[in-house]
Design an enzyme around this catalytic site. Structure first.
Site, PDB file in Angstrom:
ATOM      1  N   ARG A  64     -51.638  54.604  28.947  1.00  0.00           N
ATOM      2  CA  ARG A  64     -52.847  55.467  29.777  1.00  0.00           C
ATOM      3  C   ARG A  64     -52.909  53.937  30.412  1.00  0.00           C
ATOM      4  NH1 ARG A  64     -58.152  58.198  27.426  1.00  0.00           N
ATOM      5  NH2 ARG A  64     -58.689  59.135  29.110  1.00  0.00           N
ATOM      6  N   HIS A  68     -54.285  54.266  34.801  1.00  0.00           N
ATOM      7  CA  HIS A  68     -55.933  54.082  34.781  1.00  0.00           C
ATOM      8  C   HIS A  68     -55.536  52.748  35.364  1.00  0.00           C
ATOM      9  CE1 HIS A  68     -57.868  56.906  32.137  1.00  0.00           C
ATOM     10  NE2 HIS A  68     -56.802  57.048  32.135  1.00  0.00           N
ATOM     11  N   GLY A  74     -54.371  50.067  43.412  1.00  0.00           N
ATOM     12  CA  GLY A  74     -52.837  49.480  43.163  1.00  0.00           C
ATOM     13  C   GLY A  74     -52.964  48.493  41.349  1.00  0.00           C
ATOM     14  N   ASP A  76     -53.454  45.841  39.471  1.00  0.00           N
ATOM     15  CA  ASP A  76     -53.730  44.299  39.398  1.00  0.00           C
ATOM     16  C   ASP A  76     -54.399  43.860  38.582  1.00  0.00           C
ATOM     17  OD1 ASP A  76     -56.521  46.311  39.356  1.00  0.00           O
ATOM     18  OD2 ASP A  76     -57.109  45.533  41.852  1.00  0.00           O
ATOM     19  N   ASN A  96     -62.966  55.804  31.154  1.00  0.00           N
ATOM     20  CA  ASN A  96     -62.361  55.108  30.641  1.00  0.00           C
ATOM     21  C   ASN A  96     -63.492  54.321  29.346  1.00  0.00           C
ATOM     22  OD1 ASN A  96     -60.195  54.643  32.057  1.00  0.00           O
ATOM     23  ND2 ASN A  96     -61.215  52.816  33.558  1.00  0.00           N
ATOM     24  N   HIS A 147     -48.085  62.744  28.387  1.00  0.00           N
ATOM     25  CA  HIS A 147     -48.303  63.473  27.819  1.00  0.00           C
ATOM     26  C   HIS A 147     -47.743  63.620  26.704  1.00  0.00           C
ATOM     27  CE1 HIS A 147     -52.963  64.400  30.125  1.00  0.00           C
ATOM     28  NE2 HIS A 147     -52.495  63.079  29.288  1.00  0.00           N
ATOM     29  N   ASP A 192     -49.129  66.573  22.007  1.00  0.00           N
ATOM     30  CA  ASP A 192     -47.547  67.614  22.301  1.00  0.00           C
ATOM     31  C   ASP A 192     -47.606  67.752  20.357  1.00  0.00           C
ATOM     32  OD1 ASP A 192     -45.061  67.605  21.381  1.00  0.00           O
ATOM     33  OD2 ASP A 192     -44.750  67.100  23.358  1.00  0.00           O
TER      34      ASP A 192
END
Length: 271
Positions: A64, A68, A74, A76, A96, A147, A192
């Site tokens: 994740r 994010h 981009g 970084d 977040n 997921h 799941d």
């Protein structure tokens, strides 16, 4: 016990993800560490395996972080930065805050490998504006398949299990047991049913209207992505192959190269 499947996936991504070359170059190189630090990728792999073995959610959390980070200007590693008096960290942004995690694992890896390593310790979040980032519908569905591992907090799926209609009623009722209408925001539910395995069960459950998140079920809700969900549900190897390709594409979104970027001495601070 956590399946070795996630370890194999991460190892594969380690080998194919492009990483920055020297400041004199503006290109990316997949073999950047072969000469400068040949033990880097094995060290990262060991650290990730240890973290996931200790806590099964960590594989999903690291993945994740990659999602994010890459979708905010981009890849970084900006999501690793702590807030200062000069700017607010992405860590504390709405999507977040109290959700993105795994930073301590990144810090442990950093102690062994002196580089910007976020791109190789990669879990998922809802992906938006795919076309803007050069990703297509196949990428959308394949990446959402991330997921297949991990958990979601009650606040993220409460509205779906209580108010949406395109959901299996028995599935919704079971989820309500751990997610009341009020309170329990941080209660967890698996994304799941086989959340410790990187398999295709995520797609199979969408066919039965058992997607935990609204964004999950939208992939199979009478739209253009229905056929891809069906295809992946019956062919896990096709899903694995497309997921790896899409991860590489996402990892190449607006990377900082040459003099535009820097290899941080501390992941949490700009040099």
């Amino acid at each position: 016990m956590v399946s070795l499947g996630i370890f194999s996936l991460i190892s594969t991504l380690f080998l194919v993800l492009a990483v920055p070359t020297t400041a004199a170059s503006s290109k990316l190189s997949a073999d950047y560490y072969d000469q400068v630090c040949p033990k880097a990728l094995p060290a990262i792999k060991r650290a990730v395996e240890a973290a996931v073995s200790k806590e099964r959610r960590m594989g999903a959390s690291l993945l994740r972080l990659h999602f994010h980070d890459c979708f905010v200007n981009g890849c970084d590693a900006s999501i690793l930065l702590d807030s200062t008096s000069a700017f607010d960290s992405e860590k504390e942004a709405g999507p977040n805050n109290n959700s993105a995690r795994g930073f301590e694992v990144i810090d442990r890896i950093k102690l062994e490998v002196d580089k910007d390593i976020l791109a190789v310790a990669a879990r998922d979040s809802v992906v938006v504006n795919f076309k803007k980032h050069g990703l297509d519908e196949r990428d959308l569905v394949a990446l959402s398949g991330g997921h297949t591992i991990g958990f979601a907090q009650c606040f993220a799926f409460r509205d779906r299990i209580y108010n949406e209609t395109n959901i299996d009623p028995i599935f919704a009722q079971k989820r309500r047991l751990a997610c009341p209408r009020t309170g329990g925001n941080s209660n967890l539910a698996a994304l799941d049913p086989t959340n410790a395995n990187f398999d295709a069960k995520y797609f199979s459950k969408l066919l039965k209207k058992r997607g935990l998140l609204h964004s999950d079920q939208e992939l199979f809700n009478g739209g253009s992505t229905d056929s891809l969900v069906k295809a992946y549900s019956s062919d896990v190897k096709a899903f694995w192959a497309d997921f790896a390709k899409s991860m590489v594409k996402m990892g190449n979104i607006k990377p900082l190269t040459g003099k535009k970027g820097q290899v941080r001495l501390n992941c949490r601070k700009a040099n």
